[in-house]
Structure formats: structure tokens, C-alpha cells
Enzyme design. Structure first.
Site: not given
Length: 193
Positions: A13, A87, A104, A106, A147, A176
């Protein structure tokens, strides 16, 4: 009127916490309304609870159909869904209910090193083993294939010849944390325009 975000997460998290803090510190109308996980007793719940964000576990059986998830999102008046280390495959019912409103992040420059089973340290190891000179993150809308959704943004970092997967991970995580909340904020501003 502000936009409500749901974060779907399956693990530690850190990204979820970073996103929650980003919007809380901004103090605007947009914010994270809840965190949903397909796993029990994961650290993301502790992180979210410490920031006073409701956390809800959805079992695999209930997740697969998506109906209970849709009801939950409606109860929290969720406008936008963010995957942060999530996931499980997102059911078609959610994709249809939230078109171009589920994103999302990646940990590679897609289409390289994506697909089923490619997540976290597996991606960084693959990048190193392939001798790549750069890596990064891809923020994308999701669709029914892992993806393969439309790419919103990519951010890059170098990969040096002596790097380990852990070295690459540190740089990718920094990207990120810096960019994901900003891209979410921009996308929320574009809703209903």
C-alpha cells in the site's frame, strides 16, 4: 462538486498511501473515498486506516462477478478507480460501468515487460536480465487484457549496466510516487468537461 476516488490494492500500500496523502494535503474537493482489496490482512488497510480512509475486503467469489463491488462503489459515490498494486483481474462489469475511468500504473515502459504475471520485482528483474538501458512507469486505462489499455503517460529512468533489480525498483518507485497522484488529479479535472 468533488470527485470520489476508490483505490484498489492487494499488498503493502505505499502507492495507495502516497495518493491518499497527496489529495489530503491538497485539501481540495477531490479525494480518496475508500480502499478496496481482494486480500485480507494486507498492509494497505493499516496505511489507509491511519489516514482515516474506509477499507473494505471483497472475497474472490464476490470480486469475480463484480456486482457487490459495483454496489459498494455506488454507496461511496465513486467517480474514478485507481489500481495501486492490485493483482486481480478487474471484472467486465466494472469496466463497463466505469469506461475510461479505471487506471493502473505498471512498473515498466509498456508494451515491454507487461502481461499476466508481470508485476513488481518480476518486472525489474526482467528489465535487468534483458540489458535494458531505461525503465520507468506506464499509467494507462485498463481494459479486459492485462497491461494492454490505452497509455495515458510514461515516465522514464535510466538503468545502468551494474544495476540490480532492487536498484531499478528504487528509481521506478520514485517515479510512481511523483507522477501517479499528479496524473490522477489531472484526469479527475477532465471528468465532465
Amino acid at each position: 462538486m468533488g470527485k470520489n476516488v476508490a483505490i484498489l490494492a492487494s499488498g503493502n500500500g505505499t502507492n495507495a498511501e502516497n495518493i491518499i496523502r497527496y489529495f489530503q494535503e491538497k485539501g481540495g474537493e477531490d479525494g480518496v473515498a475508500l480502499v478496496v482489496s481482494n486480500r485480507q490482512n494486507v498492509n494497505v488497510f493499516k496505511r489507509a486506516e491511519n489516514l482515516r480512509i474506509p477499507c473494505i475486503y471483497i472475497s474472490k467469489e464476490k470480486w469475480t462477478t463484480g456486482e457487490e463491488v459495483l454496489k459498494l462503489l455506488a454507496d461511496y459515490r465513486v467517480d474514478f478507480i485507481v489500481l495501486a498494486g492490485f493483482l486481480a483481474k478487474v471484472p467486465d462489469t466494472l469496466l463497463h460501468a466505469y469506461p475510461q475511468r479505471i487506471i493502473n500504473i505498471h512498473p515498466s515502459l509498456l508494451p515491454k515487460f507487461g502481461g499476466k504475471g508481470m508485476y513488481g520485482d518480476r518486472v525489474h528483474q526482467a528489465v535487468v536480465e534483458a540489458g535494458e538501458r531505461e525503465s520507468g512507469v506506464t499509467i494507462q486505462y485498463i481494459n479486459e487484457h492485462y497491461d494492454e489499455g490505452d497509455i495515458i503517460a510514461q515516465f522514464r529512468c535510466p538503468v545502468f549496466p551494474k544495476d540490480t533489480a532492487e536498484d531499478v525498483a528504487v528509481r521506478v518507485h520514485a517515479l510512481e510516487y511523483e507522477h501517479y497522484p499528479q496524473v490522477i488529479e489531472r484526469l479527475l479535472a477532465e471528468i465532465d468537461k
